[in-house]
Design a protein around this motif. Structure first.
Motif, PDB file in Angstrom:
ATOM      1  N   ALA A   1      93.934  26.492 -35.140  1.00 46.50           N
ATOM      2  CA  ALA A   1      93.546  27.527 -36.185  1.00 46.50           C
ATOM      3  C   ALA A   1      93.438  26.441 -37.489  1.00 46.50           C
ATOM      4  O   ALA A   1      92.555  25.222 -37.502  1.00 46.50           O
ATOM      5  N   SER A   2      94.303  26.346 -38.442  1.00 46.94           N
ATOM      6  CA  SER A   2      94.319  25.566 -39.517  1.00 46.94           C
ATOM      7  C   SER A   2      95.665  24.500 -39.528  1.00 46.94           C
ATOM      8  O   SER A   2      95.822  24.268 -40.622  1.00 46.94           O
ATOM      9  N   GLN A   3      96.152  24.326 -38.447  1.00 48.20           N
ATOM     10  CA  GLN A   3      97.382  23.641 -38.318  1.00 48.20           C
ATOM     11  C   GLN A   3      97.244  22.130 -39.074  1.00 48.20           C
ATOM     12  O   GLN A   3      96.275  21.586 -38.552  1.00 48.20           O
ATOM     13  N   LYS A   4      97.941  21.746 -39.701  1.00 55.54           N
ATOM     14  CA  LYS A   4      97.669  20.595 -40.790  1.00 55.54           C
ATOM     15  C   LYS A   4      97.760  19.292 -39.795  1.00 55.54           C
ATOM     16  O   LYS A   4      96.682  18.262 -39.812  1.00 55.54           O
ATOM     17  N   GLN A   5      98.621  19.214 -38.735  1.00 59.62           N
ATOM     18  CA  GLN A   5      99.019  18.024 -38.118  1.00 59.62           C
ATOM     19  C   GLN A   5      97.723  18.124 -37.038  1.00 59.62           C
ATOM     20  O   GLN A   5      97.067  16.769 -36.981  1.00 59.62           O
ATOM     21  N   LEU A   6      97.228  19.038 -36.378  1.00 56.22           N
ATOM     22  CA  LEU A   6      96.380  19.132 -35.696  1.00 56.22           C
ATOM     23  C   LEU A   6      95.096  18.768 -36.346  1.00 56.22           C
ATOM     24  O   LEU A   6      94.237  17.818 -35.964  1.00 56.22           O
ATOM     25  N   VAL A   7      94.843  19.172 -37.475  1.00 54.80           N
ATOM     26  CA  VAL A   7      93.635  18.754 -38.252  1.00 54.80           C
ATOM     27  C   VAL A   7      93.560  17.266 -38.397  1.00 54.80           C
ATOM     28  O   VAL A   7      92.719  16.650 -38.381  1.00 54.80           O
ATOM     29  N   GLU A   8      94.653  16.628 -39.003  1.00 55.91           N
ATOM     30  CA  GLU A   8      94.770  15.151 -39.364  1.00 55.91           C
ATOM     31  C   GLU A   8      94.392  14.400 -37.979  1.00 55.91           C
ATOM     32  O   GLU A   8      93.750  13.528 -38.313  1.00 55.91           O
ATOM     33  N   GLU A   9      95.134  14.998 -37.063  1.00 53.96           N
ATOM     34  CA  GLU A   9      94.970  13.996 -35.737  1.00 53.96           C
ATOM     35  C   GLU A   9      93.460  14.073 -35.216  1.00 53.96           C
ATOM     36  O   GLU A   9      92.879  12.923 -34.716  1.00 53.96           O
ATOM     37  N   VAL A  10      92.857  15.365 -35.265  1.00 58.66           N
ATOM     38  CA  VAL A  10      91.627  15.304 -35.004  1.00 58.66           C
ATOM     39  C   VAL A  10      90.765  14.490 -35.793  1.00 58.66           C
ATOM     40  O   VAL A  10      89.466  14.017 -35.198  1.00 58.66           O
ATOM     41  N   LYS A  11      90.927  14.424 -37.097  1.00 58.88           N
ATOM     42  CA  LYS A  11      90.075  13.838 -37.940  1.00 58.88           C
ATOM     43  C   LYS A  11      90.215  12.276 -37.730  1.00 58.88           C
ATOM     44  O   LYS A  11      88.991  11.672 -37.548  1.00 58.88           O
ATOM     45  N   HIS A  12      91.136  11.872 -37.437  1.00 62.86           N
ATOM     46  CA  HIS A  12      91.428  10.199 -37.110  1.00 62.86           C
ATOM     47  C   HIS A  12      90.762  10.215 -35.704  1.00 62.86           C
ATOM     48  O   HIS A  12      90.171   9.011 -35.678  1.00 62.86           O
ATOM     49  N   LEU A  13      90.898  11.008 -34.746  1.00 67.79           N
ATOM     50  CA  LEU A  13      90.301  10.598 -33.326  1.00 67.79           C
ATOM     51  C   LEU A  13      88.698  10.855 -33.545  1.00 67.79           C
ATOM     52  O   LEU A  13      87.835  10.359 -32.758  1.00 67.79           O
ATOM     53  N   SER A  14      88.273  11.756 -34.396  1.00 70.72           N
ATOM     54  CA  SER A  14      86.859  12.087 -34.667  1.00 70.72           C
ATOM     55  C   SER A  14      86.086  11.032 -34.914  1.00 70.72           C
ATOM     56  O   SER A  14      85.058  10.366 -34.776  1.00 70.72           O
ATOM     57  N   ALA A  15      86.873  10.058 -35.943  1.00 70.08           N
ATOM     58  CA  ALA A  15      86.526   8.817 -36.362  1.00 70.08           C
ATOM     59  C   ALA A  15      86.112   7.584 -35.431  1.00 70.08           C
ATOM     60  O   ALA A  15      85.168   6.878 -35.492  1.00 70.08           O
ATOM     61  N   SER A  16      86.904   7.694 -34.196  1.00 65.77           N
ATOM     62  CA  SER A  16      87.018   6.575 -33.226  1.00 65.77           C
ATOM     63  C   SER A  16      87.200   7.440 -31.949  1.00 65.77           C
ATOM     64  O   SER A  16      88.327   7.350 -31.408  1.00 65.77           O
ATOM     65  N   PRO A  17      86.328   8.114 -31.354  1.00 62.63           N
ATOM     66  CA  PRO A  17      86.496   9.073 -30.065  1.00 62.63           C
ATOM     67  C   PRO A  17      87.128   8.408 -29.084  1.00 62.63           C
ATOM     68  O   PRO A  17      86.672   7.069 -28.885  1.00 62.63           O
ATOM     69  N   PRO A  18      88.050   9.055 -28.302  1.00 60.77           N
ATOM     70  CA  PRO A  18      88.455   8.371 -27.172  1.00 60.77           C
ATOM     71  C   PRO A  18      87.632   7.920 -26.154  1.00 60.77           C
ATOM     72  O   PRO A  18      86.649   8.493 -25.904  1.00 60.77           O
TER      73      PRO A  18
END
Length: 346
Positions: free
Chosen positions: A91-108
């Motif tokens: 949903a709008s979980q803060k930690q999840l959003v932050e980690e996805v934001k980081h990963l989207s900038a440099s996808p695995p």
């Protein structure tokens, strides 16, 4: 843009872009979200039950363990070229959003992250991050209506060598709700009942259909729309007493308020009366409900409908965070809407 419109999702899932590394599947229809997530995993060719190539996480786990998702995404697979990281309940979980934001900038490079989420606001949270991102994809899932239901009916019945009479099709569609898994289960049940026949008839539908949208669900939601507290209490109590999840009423209410929102917008933009907006609604309003929907449109304006949807979305989120409080959460949210609808008639 890394997103698809609702009608484009199925075709993308049949041939997903192999370069995509983060996929968000979201929407109010939990059954459809789950079904499409499974379809995507099947296309990946990874075994979700293999602990060496797949890991399943709940969004609450990611929230409680900062860095867990990032670590999983950076883990090198042992026996496959990629790992699947499957996250549910987002949903709008803060930690999840932050980690996805980081990963989207440099996808695995060695992992695919699949996220199942509920109804998300446009431009916010996970949608706001992934829709404009490279090598990411956001796929919406909305309640089955019209052609979507027809495609499921045709898929299941043709597989079983069955055709369906037109009056039977109309009756079946009128009884199907907004959850893909529940709808498919109902259609599969009818196909099993009609095994050995050549055609599904109206008599078959009437004999076997349990009305997956649920008479009690419809009764409860309709009572909410027009502010009828006694009818709501009776329908809600009967539904949960029969063992059906209270979440179905929340889902049904969201579906009906979305429909009201579209009709209300038509009224406000063109000056149409409620009766004309209902008559021209697409998908059409079942004739037996038209007077009730017209009455609801007199009680709910654009602002109050928007507030109702926000309340329902918040209730859905809370039921996921606290499943043990689902019944109480649903009842409280819906009673508040009953009260607001009752005020609307004065």
């Amino acid at each position: 843009m890394a997103q698809k419109k609702a009608h484009e999702v199925d075709s993308w899932l049949k041939k997903p872009d192999p370069d995509v590394r983060i996929v968000l599947i979201y929407g109010p229809d939990r059954g459809l979200v789950s079904e499409r997530a499974s379809a995507y995993v099947k296309q990946l060719g990874l075994d979700p039950e293999d602990p060496f190539s797949s890991v399943r996480l709940d969004a609450a786990e990611v929230e409680a363990s900062p860095g867990r998702l990032t670590d999983e995404a950076g883990t090198v697979p042992m026996f496959s070229d990629r790992r699947l990281i499957w996250i549910k309940g987002a949903a709008s979980q803060k930690q999840l959003v932050e980690e996805v934001k980081h990963l989207s900038a440099s996808p695995p490079q060695d992992a695919v992250i699949l996220i199942e989420a509920g109804d998300l606001k446009k431009g916010a949270g996970l949608r706001g991050i992934l829709e404009p991102a490279v090598r990411c994809m956001a796929l919406p899932c909305y309640a089955d209506e019209g052609r979507s239901l027809d495609s499921i009916i045709d898929e299941v019945f043709s597989r079983e060598g069955l055709s369906i009479a037109m009056d039977a099709r109309h009756a079946l569609k009128a009884g199907l709700g907004g959850d893909r898994i529940a709808s498919r289960g109902e259609i599969e049940k009818i196909a099993l009942y009609c095994h050995g026949q050549r055609e599904v008839t109206l008599a078959d539908i009437e004999a076997i259909s349990g009305n997956v949208a649920g008479v009690s669900v419809d009764d409860a939601v309709d009572a909410v729309l027009i502010g009828n507290a006694p009818n709501f209490d009776t329908a809600f109590t009967r539904l949960v007493g029969s063992g059906s999840p209270a979440f179905l009423i929340l889902a049904g209410a969201m579906r009906q308020f979305h429909a009201l929102q579209m009709m209300r917008a038509e009224m406000d933009s063109s000056g149409k009366p409620a009766s004309a907006a209902v008559a021209s609604a697409r998908p059409p309003v079942f004739f037996a409900r038209r007077k009730l929907v017209e009455s609801a449109l007199q009680r709910w304006n654009a602002a109050s409908i928007a507030r109702a949807l926000e309340r329902l979305q918040a209730a859905v989120l809370l039921t996921r965070q606290r499943p043990d409080l689902t019944e109480a959460t649903a009842r409280q949210a819906l009673i508040a809407l009953v009260v607001e609808a009752g005020r609307g008639r004065r």
